[in-house]
Write a protein that holds these residues in place. Sequence first.
Motif, PDB file in Angstrom:
ATOM      1  N   ASP A 186      -3.488   4.140   7.832  1.00  0.00           N
ATOM      2  CA  ASP A 186      -4.058   3.231   8.822  1.00  0.00           C
ATOM      3  C   ASP A 186      -4.758   2.077   8.113  1.00  0.00           C
ATOM      4  O   ASP A 186      -5.046   2.150   6.910  1.00  0.00           O
ATOM      5  N   MET A 187      -5.005   1.003   8.858  1.00  0.00           N
ATOM      6  CA  MET A 187      -5.658  -0.175   8.296  1.00  0.00           C
ATOM      7  C   MET A 187      -6.876  -0.521   9.144  1.00  0.00           C
ATOM      8  O   MET A 187      -6.791  -0.573  10.370  1.00  0.00           O
ATOM      9  N   MET A 188      -8.004  -0.768   8.469  1.00  0.00           N
ATOM     10  CA  MET A 188      -9.225  -1.136   9.160  1.00  0.00           C
ATOM     11  C   MET A 188      -9.664  -2.524   8.692  1.00  0.00           C
ATOM     12  O   MET A 188      -9.757  -2.782   7.486  1.00  0.00           O
ATOM     13  N   GLU A 189      -9.925  -3.397   9.650  1.00  0.00           N
ATOM     14  CA  GLU A 189     -10.419  -4.728   9.300  1.00  0.00           C
ATOM     15  C   GLU A 189     -11.903  -4.619   8.978  1.00  0.00           C
ATOM     16  O   GLU A 189     -12.705  -4.202   9.822  1.00  0.00           O
ATOM     17  N   VAL A 190     -12.282  -4.975   7.773  1.00  0.00           N
ATOM     18  CA  VAL A 190     -13.674  -4.833   7.344  1.00  0.00           C
ATOM     19  C   VAL A 190     -14.428  -6.149   7.370  1.00  0.00           C
ATOM     20  O   VAL A 190     -15.655  -6.167   7.329  1.00  0.00           O
ATOM     21  N   ASP A 191     -13.714  -7.270   7.434  1.00  0.00           N
ATOM     22  CA  ASP A 191     -14.352  -8.579   7.522  1.00  0.00           C
ATOM     23  C   ASP A 191     -13.510  -9.458   8.444  1.00  0.00           C
ATOM     24  O   ASP A 191     -12.464  -9.973   8.043  1.00  0.00           O
ATOM     25  N   PRO A 192     -13.965  -9.653   9.695  1.00  0.00           N
ATOM     26  CA  PRO A 192     -13.162 -10.422  10.651  1.00  0.00           C
ATOM     27  C   PRO A 192     -13.103 -11.914  10.340  1.00  0.00           C
ATOM     28  O   PRO A 192     -12.257 -12.619  10.903  1.00  0.00           O
ATOM     29  N   PHE A 193     -13.961 -12.381   9.457  1.00  0.00           N
ATOM     30  CA  PHE A 193     -13.966 -13.807   9.150  1.00  0.00           C
ATOM     31  C   PHE A 193     -12.849 -14.179   8.168  1.00  0.00           C
ATOM     32  O   PHE A 193     -12.182 -15.206   8.321  1.00  0.00           O
ATOM     33  N   ILE A 194     -12.638 -13.330   7.165  1.00  0.00           N
ATOM     34  CA  ILE A 194     -11.542 -13.599   6.218  1.00  0.00           C
ATOM     35  C   ILE A 194     -10.371 -12.656   6.459  1.00  0.00           C
ATOM     36  O   ILE A 194      -9.378 -12.703   5.741  1.00  0.00           O
ATOM     37  N   HIS A 195     -10.491 -11.800   7.481  1.00  0.00           N
ATOM     38  CA  HIS A 195      -9.440 -10.842   7.836  1.00  0.00           C
ATOM     39  C   HIS A 195      -9.062  -9.993   6.617  1.00  0.00           C
ATOM     40  O   HIS A 195      -7.913  -9.981   6.165  1.00  0.00           O
ATOM     41  N   SER A 196     -10.052  -9.276   6.113  1.00  0.00           N
ATOM     42  CA  SER A 196      -9.788  -8.355   5.008  1.00  0.00           C
ATOM     43  C   SER A 196      -9.656  -6.942   5.551  1.00  0.00           C
ATOM     44  O   SER A 196     -10.278  -6.585   6.566  1.00  0.00           O
ATOM     45  N   TYR A 197      -8.845  -6.139   4.865  1.00  0.00           N
ATOM     46  CA  TYR A 197      -8.482  -4.817   5.371  1.00  0.00           C
ATOM     47  C   TYR A 197      -8.603  -3.758   4.283  1.00  0.00           C
ATOM     48  O   TYR A 197      -8.361  -4.030   3.104  1.00  0.00           O
ATOM     49  N   PHE A 198      -8.967  -2.551   4.731  1.00  0.00           N
ATOM     50  CA  PHE A 198      -8.988  -1.375   3.869  1.00  0.00           C
ATOM     51  C   PHE A 198      -7.976  -0.385   4.418  1.00  0.00           C
ATOM     52  O   PHE A 198      -7.873  -0.190   5.636  1.00  0.00           O
ATOM     53  N   LEU A 199      -7.213   0.268   3.536  1.00  0.00           N
ATOM     54  CA  LEU A 199      -6.186   1.224   3.942  1.00  0.00           C
ATOM     55  C   LEU A 199      -6.656   2.641   3.658  1.00  0.00           C
ATOM     56  O   LEU A 199      -7.219   2.905   2.583  1.00  0.00           O
ATOM     57  N   PHE A 200      -6.402   3.565   4.595  1.00  0.00           N
ATOM     58  CA  PHE A 200      -6.896   4.925   4.460  1.00  0.00           C
ATOM     59  C   PHE A 200      -5.990   5.877   5.233  1.00  0.00           C
ATOM     60  O   PHE A 200      -5.285   5.467   6.167  1.00  0.00           O
ATOM     61  N   PRO A 201      -5.984   7.186   4.864  1.00  0.00           N
ATOM     62  CA  PRO A 201      -5.171   8.154   5.601  1.00  0.00           C
ATOM     63  C   PRO A 201      -5.581   8.202   7.068  1.00  0.00           C
ATOM     64  O   PRO A 201      -6.769   8.150   7.396  1.00  0.00           O
ATOM     65  N   LEU A 257       5.871  -6.591   2.355  1.00  0.00           N
ATOM     66  CA  LEU A 257       4.487  -6.330   2.728  1.00  0.00           C
ATOM     67  C   LEU A 257       4.189  -4.836   2.694  1.00  0.00           C
ATOM     68  O   LEU A 257       3.114  -4.431   2.217  1.00  0.00           O
ATOM     69  N   VAL A 258       5.112  -3.999   3.174  1.00  0.00           N
ATOM     70  CA  VAL A 258       4.907  -2.548   3.098  1.00  0.00           C
ATOM     71  C   VAL A 258       4.721  -2.125   1.650  1.00  0.00           C
ATOM     72  O   VAL A 258       3.812  -1.363   1.319  1.00  0.00           O
ATOM     73  N   ARG A 259       5.564  -2.632   0.793  1.00  0.00           N
ATOM     74  CA  ARG A 259       5.486  -2.301  -0.633  1.00  0.00           C
ATOM     75  C   ARG A 259       4.141  -2.722  -1.217  1.00  0.00           C
ATOM     76  O   ARG A 259       3.490  -1.971  -1.953  1.00  0.00           O
ATOM     77  N   PHE A 260       3.707  -3.924  -0.872  1.00  0.00           N
ATOM     78  CA  PHE A 260       2.419  -4.428  -1.341  1.00  0.00           C
ATOM     79  C   PHE A 260       1.273  -3.566  -0.815  1.00  0.00           C
ATOM     80  O   PHE A 260       0.335  -3.222  -1.566  1.00  0.00           O
ATOM     81  N   LEU A 261       1.329  -3.192   0.455  1.00  0.00           N
ATOM     82  CA  LEU A 261       0.260  -2.383   1.047  1.00  0.00           C
ATOM     83  C   LEU A 261       0.208  -0.986   0.449  1.00  0.00           C
ATOM     84  O   LEU A 261      -0.882  -0.412   0.289  1.00  0.00           O
ATOM     85  N   LEU A 262       1.361  -0.430   0.084  1.00  0.00           N
ATOM     86  CA  LEU A 262       1.370   0.879  -0.569  1.00  0.00           C
ATOM     87  C   LEU A 262       0.646   0.821  -1.916  1.00  0.00           C
ATOM     88  O   LEU A 262      -0.069   1.752  -2.297  1.00  0.00           O
ATOM     89  N   VAL A 263       0.844  -0.274  -2.634  1.00  0.00           N
ATOM     90  CA  VAL A 263       0.138  -0.439  -3.909  1.00  0.00           C
ATOM     91  C   VAL A 263      -1.369  -0.539  -3.662  1.00  0.00           C
ATOM     92  O   VAL A 263      -2.173   0.092  -4.367  1.00  0.00           O
ATOM     93  N   LYS A 264      -1.769  -1.306  -2.658  1.00  0.00           N
ATOM     94  CA  LYS A 264      -3.195  -1.430  -2.335  1.00  0.00           C
ATOM     95  C   LYS A 264      -3.783  -0.077  -1.938  1.00  0.00           C
ATOM     96  O   LYS A 264      -4.925   0.241  -2.302  1.00  0.00           O
TER      97      LYS A 264
END
Length: 308
Positions: free
Chosen positions: A157-172, A108-115
Motif C-alpha cells: 500500500d502507499m500512504m501520502e505523507v506530505d500532501p504539499f509535495i505529494h510524497s509517499y511511503f510504501l508498506f505492507p 513505475l511498478v518496478r521503481f516502486l518495488l525498489v523504493k
Amino acid sequence: MNPTENNNESFNFLNSPQAQREENGLEGANGPIAEEGEVEAAATPSGDASVGEMMGSPHNTERASSPPTAEASDTGAPSVEASGNSVGEAAEYESPFEAALNRKIVNLVRFLLVKFRRMELTSKAEMMRRAMRNYEEYYSVIFSKAAECMMLIFGVDMMEVDPFIHSYFLFPALGITYDGLLHGAIGVPKTGLVLIVLSIIFMENNCASEEVFWDVMSTLGLYAGNNHFIFGEPRSLITEDFVQEGYVQYRQVANSCPPRFEFLWGPRAYAETTKMKVLNFYASIVKQDPRSFPERYAEALREEEERA
C-alpha cells in the motif's frame, strides 16, 4: 463446505503470457529505473483493463456471492487466457500509445518495488522524472494503475505523507507486517500472496481442503512444485514459510486415511488483520461490493463487533 454444491467464481491471477513477457523484459525498460537484478518481477495491465480485470473478474452478478473453489475452472468462468477480454488477446490489439503507456506503468511498478525494498520515500516529482519521462501529463492514470498493481499483486500500500509535495511511503497492506522479501523469489514482496491465501481460506468458510486450495491456486497460475515467475515455488512458500511466520495453519484432517490436509488462518493472521479487511481485498480483486458475499460479510461484521 462442499465445493461441488456451489457456483463459484474463478479467482484468476498472473498467468498471462504478456505479464510474463513484461517480467522478462523489465531490465530493458526505458530509463535508469533500478540497478540490474534489483527487482525480479512486476506486472502490467493491458490496454484499458484494470489490474482487477487482468486478474479475473466476475462474469455474472448472480454468481458473485459464491467463494472461489475448485469448481470454478469447470463452470465456464473466464480465465485470463480463455476470456475474450484476456490480457494476451488485448496485447495483440493495443495501440502504440497504449503499449507505451503500459511500459510506463511497468516502469513505475518496478521503481516502486525498489523504493519498497529500500524503505525509502518517493514523490510525485521523482516518479515523473524516473518512471514516466515524456508522459508526465498522464501521471494520474499511470500512478493509479501502478498503485492498484502494487496493492493487488504485491500487497503493498502507499500512504501520502506530505500532501504539499505529494510524497509517499510504501508498506505492507492490511496490517500485515511480513513482506516475504527473503522467501520464494528473492526480493519480491509476498504480502499479496499472503492476502490471497487468507482470502481463499476465509471464502471457503475458514477452512480450505488441500484439494480445493490447490485447485483454486491453479486458476491463478500457481502450481505446487512449479516455480511462478513472481512468487517462486508456492508449495514450500505457503506450507513452510507462511506456516513458520504464523499466517497459515497446515494440518492433517483428523482420522483421515490416507492422510488429507487442510489450510486455516494462523494466529498471526488473526492478530494483524481482520476478516473484513481480507474480504474487502478479495472484493477489490473480483470487482464486487463486499456485500455481494452476504454470509462472509455478516461473519466479518460480527468479528468487527467482537473486537470493538
